[in-house]
Design a protein around this motif. Sequence first.
Motif, PDB file in Angstrom:
ATOM      1  N   MET A   1       0.829  -1.199   0.000  1.00  0.00           N
ATOM      2  CA  MET A   1       0.000   0.000   0.000  1.00  0.00           C
ATOM      3  C   MET A   1       0.868   1.255   0.000  1.00  0.00           C
ATOM      4  O   MET A   1       1.751   1.411   0.847  1.00  0.00           O
ATOM      5  CB  MET A   1      -0.937   0.023   1.209  1.00  0.00           C
ATOM      6  CG  MET A   1      -2.048  -0.996   1.143  1.00  0.00           C
ATOM      7  SD  MET A   1      -3.354  -0.677   2.364  1.00  0.00           S
ATOM      8  CE  MET A   1      -2.443  -0.767   3.883  1.00  0.00           C
ATOM      9  N   VAL A   2       0.614   2.146  -0.948  1.00  0.00           N
ATOM     10  CA  VAL A   2       1.376   3.401  -1.060  1.00  0.00           C
ATOM     11  C   VAL A   2       0.421   4.569  -1.327  1.00  0.00           C
ATOM     12  O   VAL A   2       0.725   5.482  -2.090  1.00  0.00           O
ATOM     13  CB  VAL A   2       2.454   3.308  -2.164  1.00  0.00           C
ATOM     14  CG1 VAL A   2       3.584   2.392  -1.748  1.00  0.00           C
ATOM     15  CG2 VAL A   2       1.843   2.864  -3.491  1.00  0.00           C
ATOM     16  N   ASP A   3      -0.725   4.546  -0.685  1.00  0.00           N
ATOM     17  CA  ASP A   3      -1.751   5.555  -0.918  1.00  0.00           C
ATOM     18  C   ASP A   3      -1.246   6.977  -0.713  1.00  0.00           C
ATOM     19  O   ASP A   3      -0.495   7.260   0.221  1.00  0.00           O
ATOM     20  CB  ASP A   3      -2.928   5.364   0.046  1.00  0.00           C
ATOM     21  CG  ASP A   3      -3.576   4.009  -0.064  1.00  0.00           C
ATOM     22  OD1 ASP A   3      -2.851   2.997  -0.031  1.00  0.00           O
ATOM     23  OD2 ASP A   3      -4.803   3.954  -0.182  1.00  0.00           O
ATOM     24  N   ILE A   4      -1.701   7.865  -1.577  1.00  0.00           N
ATOM     25  CA  ILE A   4      -1.534   9.297  -1.354  1.00  0.00           C
ATOM     26  C   ILE A   4      -2.867   9.824  -0.833  1.00  0.00           C
ATOM     27  O   ILE A   4      -3.832   9.950  -1.579  1.00  0.00           O
ATOM     28  CB  ILE A   4      -1.126  10.032  -2.636  1.00  0.00           C
ATOM     29  CG1 ILE A   4       0.245   9.552  -3.115  1.00  0.00           C
ATOM     30  CG2 ILE A   4      -1.100  11.549  -2.396  1.00  0.00           C
ATOM     31  CD1 ILE A   4       0.683  10.167  -4.422  1.00  0.00           C
ATOM     32  N   ASP A   5      -2.931  10.062   0.463  1.00  0.00           N
ATOM     33  CA  ASP A   5      -4.132  10.612   1.088  1.00  0.00           C
ATOM     34  C   ASP A   5      -3.929  12.054   1.517  1.00  0.00           C
ATOM     35  O   ASP A   5      -4.814  12.657   2.120  1.00  0.00           O
ATOM     36  CB  ASP A   5      -4.540   9.764   2.298  1.00  0.00           C
ATOM     37  CG  ASP A   5      -5.223   8.467   1.875  1.00  0.00           C
ATOM     38  OD1 ASP A   5      -5.546   8.325   0.674  1.00  0.00           O
ATOM     39  OD2 ASP A   5      -5.416   7.586   2.729  1.00  0.00           O
ATOM     40  N   THR A   6      -2.758  12.608   1.238  1.00  0.00           N
ATOM     41  CA  THR A   6      -2.479  13.998   1.586  1.00  0.00           C
ATOM     42  C   THR A   6      -2.986  14.924   0.482  1.00  0.00           C
ATOM     43  O   THR A   6      -2.979  14.573  -0.695  1.00  0.00           O
ATOM     44  CB  THR A   6      -0.979  14.226   1.775  1.00  0.00           C
ATOM     45  OG1 THR A   6      -0.302  13.947   0.538  1.00  0.00           O
ATOM     46  CG2 THR A   6      -0.419  13.317   2.844  1.00  0.00           C
ATOM     47  N   THR A   7      -3.403  16.107   0.883  1.00  0.00           N
ATOM     48  CA  THR A   7      -3.783  17.129  -0.092  1.00  0.00           C
ATOM     49  C   THR A   7      -2.517  17.728  -0.695  1.00  0.00           C
ATOM     50  O   THR A   7      -1.622  18.138   0.044  1.00  0.00           O
ATOM     51  CB  THR A   7      -4.589  18.244   0.590  1.00  0.00           C
ATOM     52  OG1 THR A   7      -5.760  17.679   1.180  1.00  0.00           O
ATOM     53  CG2 THR A   7      -5.009  19.313  -0.419  1.00  0.00           C
ATOM     54  N   PRO A   8      -2.389  17.761  -2.018  1.00  0.00           N
ATOM     55  CA  PRO A   8      -1.208  18.380  -2.616  1.00  0.00           C
ATOM     56  C   PRO A   8      -1.023  19.809  -2.105  1.00  0.00           C
ATOM     57  O   PRO A   8      -1.975  20.586  -2.042  1.00  0.00           O
ATOM     58  CB  PRO A   8      -1.523  18.354  -4.112  1.00  0.00           C
ATOM     59  CG  PRO A   8      -2.457  17.203  -4.284  1.00  0.00           C
ATOM     60  CD  PRO A   8      -3.297  17.206  -3.045  1.00  0.00           C
ATOM     61  N   LEU A   9       0.205  20.140  -1.727  1.00  0.00           N
ATOM     62  CA  LEU A   9       0.548  21.472  -1.226  1.00  0.00           C
ATOM     63  C   LEU A   9       1.363  22.186  -2.298  1.00  0.00           C
ATOM     64  O   LEU A   9       2.423  21.697  -2.705  1.00  0.00           O
ATOM     65  CB  LEU A   9       1.354  21.358   0.070  1.00  0.00           C
ATOM     66  CG  LEU A   9       1.909  22.654   0.656  1.00  0.00           C
ATOM     67  CD1 LEU A   9       0.793  23.595   1.073  1.00  0.00           C
ATOM     68  CD2 LEU A   9       2.834  22.356   1.835  1.00  0.00           C
ATOM     69  N   ILE A  10       0.891  23.332  -2.748  1.00  0.00           N
ATOM     70  CA  ILE A  10       1.555  24.059  -3.832  1.00  0.00           C
ATOM     71  C   ILE A  10       2.227  25.309  -3.270  1.00  0.00           C
ATOM     72  O   ILE A  10       1.595  26.131  -2.601  1.00  0.00           O
ATOM     73  CB  ILE A  10       0.544  24.429  -4.930  1.00  0.00           C
ATOM     74  CG1 ILE A  10      -0.029  23.149  -5.558  1.00  0.00           C
ATOM     75  CG2 ILE A  10       1.184  25.311  -5.993  1.00  0.00           C
ATOM     76  CD1 ILE A  10      -1.158  23.388  -6.526  1.00  0.00           C
ATOM     77  N   VAL A  11       3.519  25.426  -3.541  1.00  0.00           N
ATOM     78  CA  VAL A  11       4.304  26.594  -3.161  1.00  0.00           C
ATOM     79  C   VAL A  11       5.060  27.043  -4.409  1.00  0.00           C
ATOM     80  O   VAL A  11       5.975  26.347  -4.871  1.00  0.00           O
ATOM     81  CB  VAL A  11       5.289  26.285  -2.021  1.00  0.00           C
ATOM     82  CG1 VAL A  11       6.051  27.546  -1.625  1.00  0.00           C
ATOM     83  CG2 VAL A  11       4.569  25.698  -0.818  1.00  0.00           C
ATOM     84  N   GLY A  12       4.661  28.180  -4.973  1.00  0.00           N
ATOM     85  CA  GLY A  12       5.290  28.641  -6.202  1.00  0.00           C
ATOM     86  C   GLY A  12       5.053  27.666  -7.339  1.00  0.00           C
ATOM     87  O   GLY A  12       3.910  27.303  -7.631  1.00  0.00           O
ATOM     88  N   ASP A  13       6.125  27.184  -7.957  1.00  0.00           N
ATOM     89  CA  ASP A  13       5.998  26.242  -9.065  1.00  0.00           C
ATOM     90  C   ASP A  13       6.276  24.804  -8.640  1.00  0.00           C
ATOM     91  O   ASP A  13       6.569  23.937  -9.467  1.00  0.00           O
ATOM     92  CB  ASP A  13       6.946  26.630 -10.203  1.00  0.00           C
ATOM     93  CG  ASP A  13       8.410  26.590  -9.786  1.00  0.00           C
ATOM     94  OD1 ASP A  13       8.691  26.327  -8.598  1.00  0.00           O
ATOM     95  OD2 ASP A  13       9.272  26.820 -10.659  1.00  0.00           O
ATOM     96  N   THR A  14       6.170  24.544  -7.330  1.00  0.00           N
ATOM     97  CA  THR A  14       6.438  23.204  -6.797  1.00  0.00           C
ATOM     98  C   THR A  14       5.218  22.670  -6.068  1.00  0.00           C
ATOM     99  O   THR A  14       4.548  23.398  -5.337  1.00  0.00           O
ATOM    100  CB  THR A  14       7.642  23.231  -5.836  1.00  0.00           C
ATOM    101  OG1 THR A  14       8.783  23.737  -6.525  1.00  0.00           O
ATOM    102  CG2 THR A  14       7.952  21.839  -5.320  1.00  0.00           C
ATOM    103  N   MET A  15       4.935  21.373  -6.276  1.00  0.00           N
ATOM    104  CA  MET A  15       3.875  20.700  -5.549  1.00  0.00           C
ATOM    105  C   MET A  15       4.496  19.643  -4.644  1.00  0.00           C
ATOM    106  O   MET A  15       5.321  18.841  -5.093  1.00  0.00           O
ATOM    107  CB  MET A  15       2.880  20.040  -6.511  1.00  0.00           C
ATOM    108  CG  MET A  15       1.769  19.287  -5.793  1.00  0.00           C
ATOM    109  SD  MET A  15       0.491  18.722  -6.929  1.00  0.00           S
ATOM    110  CE  MET A  15       1.440  17.641  -7.968  1.00  0.00           C
TER     111      MET A  15
END
Length: 388
Positions: A237-251
Amino acid sequence: MERCFRALAVVLLVSGLSACSLFSSEEEVVKTPKALKPLQGEVVTLTKVWSKSLGDKAEEGHGNLRPTIEGDAIYAVGAAGTVIAVDRKTGKDIWRRKLENIRVSGGLTVRGGRVLLGTLNGDVIALSQKDGSELWRARVSSEVLSAPASDGFTVLVKSIDDKLTALDAENGKVLWTQSALQPALTLRGASAPVIEGEAALAGYAGGEVKAFRLESGVPLWEARVATPKGSSELERMVDIDTTPLIVGDTMFVASYQGNVAALDLYRGRLKWSKEMSSYRSLAEGFGSLYVTDQDSYVSSLDQRTGASSWQQKDLEYRDLSAPATFGNYVVVGDYEGYIHLLSQVDGSMVGRYHVGSSAIEAQPVVDGDRVYIQTVNGKLVALSMKKQ
């Protein structure tokens, strides 16, 4: 106190796997949360400004109902369907509405004059921001366990079956849907989608992040954050359950039993990754990224390189919430209802406040010198910060 420390409930997606195997002694580990140490030289004091009740306690695994601020009001929803708009300074009700016969599991977003939330029945509900009256209700493919996203024209919803659905914000009509192939086992959670410009972004249970054109749902790019490893479905299991965090041009995103990663926002190119298991959303401040991992260690990583600055282990196994940055500090909640303040500089413990006996699973909401906390039993509390 000993308690069974599991990341989240596991969802069984294929009948070929034995349900009893999910709860054998090999997979269910009893660990003891660390006792809280007296603070040495406490430098920050938190005091309660006001509190409100939202009703029934959330069901296990659905306590991540985070309030949101828009203008002079803070909006919150309880698991049993009580939605409130409150003056964020005084705590006085602006309006209060009870939605009957629903269990809320995904919320809360306010945008374009609408208050948006999702339910365990797969309903997406839009209320008037002005008075709480219902504007429309739409059904998606499955349970909605994360907050919808909206730019005022489109509402983006991620359901537990890894389907991303775009709805017309005016009437709830389905505009497009994108599906992803799910692994046999997943955590009982879902990454909240994000709208950035003309793109829709979301994390998936297979360890990928995907970007789509918001208007049409046409795929833009896909990036793998974590690769399944191990011989059993639980280990893979490698679920992504986090909300993507965007700072400038990076997620920035994190995966369970995988990595924390930085991706180029426009092409999905991997900038860096660091092995770390987390299912909580991330926070940023002073050029650092703050992570609560599955063992409730809080870490500070350099946003440019992923290098570790510090790691705070004194809250081990206390089932911490996602972190939030609060002035010069990082704030997290725990399973016993405590709020903890950590220095952004070195991770040292500088303040603590006991909100109540109910667990704090939702990420704190920060507004200037105040932080707003929603507990699993539906208590909304405003706290102010004062330095010693």
